[in-house]
Enzyme design. Sequence first.
Site, PDB file in Angstrom:
ATOM      1  N   ALA A  12      42.878  36.217  29.111  1.00  0.00           N
ATOM      2  CA  ALA A  12      43.028  35.027  28.254  1.00  0.00           C
ATOM      3  C   ALA A  12      42.886  33.703  28.991  1.00  0.00           C
ATOM      4  O   ALA A  12      42.718  32.669  28.355  1.00  0.00           O
ATOM      5  CB  ALA A  12      44.406  35.075  27.572  1.00  0.00           C
ATOM      6  N   SER A  13      42.946  33.708  30.327  1.00  0.00           N
ATOM      7  CA  SER A  13      43.137  32.431  31.022  1.00  0.00           C
ATOM      8  C   SER A  13      41.873  31.594  31.141  1.00  0.00           C
ATOM      9  O   SER A  13      41.937  30.399  31.403  1.00  0.00           O
ATOM     10  CB  SER A  13      43.731  32.663  32.413  1.00  0.00           C
ATOM     11  OG  SER A  13      42.754  33.233  33.257  1.00  0.00           O
ATOM     12  N   SER A  37      46.343  37.427  36.520  1.00  0.00           N
ATOM     13  CA  SER A  37      47.166  36.456  37.248  1.00  0.00           C
ATOM     14  C   SER A  37      47.530  35.332  36.283  1.00  0.00           C
ATOM     15  O   SER A  37      46.851  35.135  35.270  1.00  0.00           O
ATOM     16  CB  SER A  37      46.416  35.901  38.456  1.00  0.00           C
ATOM     17  OG  SER A  37      45.779  34.700  38.122  1.00  0.00           O
ATOM     18  N   ASN A  88      39.585  41.646  25.476  1.00  0.00           N
ATOM     19  CA  ASN A  88      38.529  40.770  26.006  1.00  0.00           C
ATOM     20  C   ASN A  88      38.334  40.911  27.515  1.00  0.00           C
ATOM     21  O   ASN A  88      37.246  40.642  28.016  1.00  0.00           O
ATOM     22  CB  ASN A  88      38.871  39.312  25.651  1.00  0.00           C
ATOM     23  CG  ASN A  88      38.037  38.323  26.431  1.00  0.00           C
ATOM     24  OD1 ASN A  88      36.863  38.091  26.113  1.00  0.00           O
ATOM     25  ND2 ASN A  88      38.602  37.745  27.481  1.00  0.00           N
ATOM     26  N   TYR A 153      28.238  48.557  33.698  1.00  0.00           N
ATOM     27  CA  TYR A 153      28.658  47.616  32.647  1.00  0.00           C
ATOM     28  C   TYR A 153      28.139  48.062  31.266  1.00  0.00           C
ATOM     29  O   TYR A 153      28.893  48.074  30.289  1.00  0.00           O
ATOM     30  CB  TYR A 153      28.135  46.220  33.014  1.00  0.00           C
ATOM     31  CG  TYR A 153      28.581  45.112  32.097  1.00  0.00           C
ATOM     32  CD1 TYR A 153      29.865  44.596  32.172  1.00  0.00           C
ATOM     33  CD2 TYR A 153      27.701  44.561  31.162  1.00  0.00           C
ATOM     34  CE1 TYR A 153      30.269  43.558  31.337  1.00  0.00           C
ATOM     35  CE2 TYR A 153      28.091  43.522  30.336  1.00  0.00           C
ATOM     36  CZ  TYR A 153      29.372  43.020  30.428  1.00  0.00           C
ATOM     37  OH  TYR A 153      29.765  42.002  29.595  1.00  0.00           O
ATOM     38  N   ALA A 155      27.233  51.059  30.316  1.00  0.00           N
ATOM     39  CA  ALA A 155      27.914  52.291  29.904  1.00  0.00           C
ATOM     40  C   ALA A 155      29.318  51.970  29.385  1.00  0.00           C
ATOM     41  O   ALA A 155      29.775  52.531  28.379  1.00  0.00           O
ATOM     42  CB  ALA A 155      27.985  53.263  31.075  1.00  0.00           C
ATOM     43  N   LYS A 157      30.356  49.206  27.979  1.00  0.00           N
ATOM     44  CA  LYS A 157      30.311  48.501  26.683  1.00  0.00           C
ATOM     45  C   LYS A 157      29.821  49.420  25.562  1.00  0.00           C
ATOM     46  O   LYS A 157      30.273  49.305  24.419  1.00  0.00           O
ATOM     47  CB  LYS A 157      29.429  47.252  26.795  1.00  0.00           C
ATOM     48  CG  LYS A 157      29.987  46.191  27.755  1.00  0.00           C
ATOM     49  CD  LYS A 157      31.354  45.671  27.320  1.00  0.00           C
ATOM     50  CE  LYS A 157      31.843  44.517  28.170  1.00  0.00           C
ATOM     51  NZ  LYS A 157      33.132  43.965  27.739  1.00  0.00           N
TER      52      LYS A 157
HETATM   53  P1  NAP Z   1      35.435  35.869  32.717  1.00  0.00           P
HETATM   54  O1  NAP Z   1      35.177  34.402  32.631  1.00  0.00           O
HETATM   55  O2  NAP Z   1      35.132  36.587  33.986  1.00  0.00           O
HETATM   56  O3  NAP Z   1      36.956  36.141  32.283  1.00  0.00           O
HETATM   57  C1  NAP Z   1      37.479  37.435  32.260  1.00  0.00           C
HETATM   58  C2  NAP Z   1      38.982  37.342  32.359  1.00  0.00           C
HETATM   59  O4  NAP Z   1      39.527  38.680  32.387  1.00  0.00           O
HETATM   60  C3  NAP Z   1      39.442  36.642  33.650  1.00  0.00           C
HETATM   61  O5  NAP Z   1      40.511  35.767  33.359  1.00  0.00           O
HETATM   62  C4  NAP Z   1      39.871  37.801  34.497  1.00  0.00           C
HETATM   63  O6  NAP Z   1      40.844  37.479  35.485  1.00  0.00           O
HETATM   64  C5  NAP Z   1      40.457  38.745  33.467  1.00  0.00           C
HETATM   65  N1  NAP Z   1      40.591  40.105  33.974  1.00  0.00           N
HETATM   66  C6  NAP Z   1      39.750  40.778  34.803  1.00  0.00           C
HETATM   67  N2  NAP Z   1      40.236  41.996  35.076  1.00  0.00           N
HETATM   68  C7  NAP Z   1      41.429  42.108  34.407  1.00  0.00           C
HETATM   69  C8  NAP Z   1      42.402  43.129  34.313  1.00  0.00           C
HETATM   70  N3  NAP Z   1      42.271  44.295  34.971  1.00  0.00           N
HETATM   71  N4  NAP Z   1      43.493  42.911  33.538  1.00  0.00           N
HETATM   72  C9  NAP Z   1      43.647  41.737  32.885  1.00  0.00           C
HETATM   73  N5  NAP Z   1      42.760  40.728  32.941  1.00  0.00           N
HETATM   74  C10 NAP Z   1      41.656  40.912  33.708  1.00  0.00           C
HETATM   75  O7  NAP Z   1      34.621  36.660  31.566  1.00  0.00           O
HETATM   76  P2  NAP Z   1      33.873  36.099  30.262  1.00  0.00           P
HETATM   77  O8  NAP Z   1      32.487  35.757  30.655  1.00  0.00           O
HETATM   78  O9  NAP Z   1      34.710  35.109  29.555  1.00  0.00           O
HETATM   79  O10 NAP Z   1      33.799  37.452  29.402  1.00  0.00           O
HETATM   80  C11 NAP Z   1      34.846  37.863  28.522  1.00  0.00           C
HETATM   81  C12 NAP Z   1      34.426  39.158  27.844  1.00  0.00           C
HETATM   82  O11 NAP Z   1      33.173  38.962  27.167  1.00  0.00           O
HETATM   83  C13 NAP Z   1      34.200  40.320  28.820  1.00  0.00           C
HETATM   84  O12 NAP Z   1      34.637  41.515  28.240  1.00  0.00           O
HETATM   85  C14 NAP Z   1      32.690  40.326  29.001  1.00  0.00           C
HETATM   86  O13 NAP Z   1      32.229  41.584  29.366  1.00  0.00           O
HETATM   87  C15 NAP Z   1      32.233  39.936  27.600  1.00  0.00           C
HETATM   88  N6  NAP Z   1      30.890  39.333  27.573  1.00  0.00           N
HETATM   89  C16 NAP Z   1      30.592  38.192  28.248  1.00  0.00           C
HETATM   90  C17 NAP Z   1      29.295  37.661  28.171  1.00  0.00           C
HETATM   91  C18 NAP Z   1      28.915  36.392  28.910  1.00  0.00           C
HETATM   92  O14 NAP Z   1      27.726  36.002  28.855  1.00  0.00           O
HETATM   93  N7  NAP Z   1      29.844  35.699  29.562  1.00  0.00           N
HETATM   94  C19 NAP Z   1      28.307  38.310  27.431  1.00  0.00           C
HETATM   95  C20 NAP Z   1      28.638  39.487  26.764  1.00  0.00           C
HETATM   96  C21 NAP Z   1      29.939  39.990  26.824  1.00  0.00           C
HETATM   97  P3  NAP Z   1      40.379  36.798  36.877  1.00  0.00           P
HETATM   98  O15 NAP Z   1      40.317  35.345  36.595  1.00  0.00           O
HETATM   99  O16 NAP Z   1      41.430  37.169  37.845  1.00  0.00           O
HETATM  100  O17 NAP Z   1      39.041  37.362  37.254  1.00  0.00           O
END
Ligand code: NAP
Length: 245
Positions: A12-13, A37, A88, A153, A155, A157
């Site tokens: 969420a952060s 965190s 998420n 990744y 697989a 999703k």
């Molecule tokens: P992001 O900016 O990397 O944020 C992911 C968050 O999840 C971070 O706060 C991360 O913490 C946290 N996290 C990672 N491992 C965790 C765990 N084991 N337990 C709890 N929290 C954890 O990702 P995003 O780009 O916003 O993506 C969010 C979602 O959308 C993901 O599922 C991603 O696969 C999906 N998605 C993203 C895109 C894109 O273009 N960005 C496209 C398609 C799908 P840290 O800060 O410590 O890393």
Amino acid sequence: MLKNKVAVVTGASRGIGKSIVLALAKSGAKIVAVDISLNGMDALLAEIKALGSEGIAVEGNVTVAADSEKMMEQGIAAFGRVDILVNNAGITRDGLLMRMKEEDWDAVLSVNLKGAFLCSRAASKVMTKQRYGRIINIASVVGQMGNAGQANYCASKAGLMGLTRSNARELAKRNVTVNAVAPGFIVSDMTEALPDKVKQEMAAQIPLERFGTADDIANAVIFLASEASGYITGQVLAVNGGMYM
Ligand code: NAP
């Protein structure tokens, strides 16, 4: 629209998770913001408050079963119920198949797929008792179409979409719906770092001719989290500008 509803959001952060949290709070939901965190959580809770809602932050790793139970328990302790779960949290560890390390396969499957299973299992116990719930899994367009260099990744999703359909069938009789949102290319830290030429080539594959935003994803989540989506379950809502139909 979501007044008196309580939403647990993982990862969420920052990024898409943060946009989802703020959209849910704006719609009136109370928030249980979970991340591995607590960095940035004080600021996030202040933003939730400024939107007229309230929230708590929970430090939790989605791959740890005890943490998945803890996030539900803390939500109930703070707000009395849990109506919405948004799975998420997600990671990437990209690499070509021939060189992909086993630990990178395991890490991605563990966070993206096992994490969603554990949090859904914990939420289902609460939601089936309440006879109400909305579970939303954040998948990806590459889980539908594949992508070179992302075997782990893609697989994870694709697996998440199977989990969505299975859980939807299992929980429907207790009025708990389970759906997925599959984002396309979204403006994020990752895509911002790409050279302009690469970004232009990627955008050219998208009928709507632009990358999506985190708010585009949050808008779809709000609909699936609301009572208005009550007759929709087991579906994957593509939010990808038409790049995969
Ligand atoms: P992001 O900016 O990397 O944020 C992911 C968050 O999840 C971070 O706060 C991360 O913490 C946290 N996290 C990672 N491992 C965790 C765990 N084991 N337990 C709890 N929290 C954890 O990702 P995003 O780009 O916003 O993506 C969010 C979602 O959308 C993901 O599922 C991603 O696969 C999906 N998605 C993203 C895109 C894109 O273009 N960005 C496209 C398609 C799908 P840290 O800060 O410590 O890393």
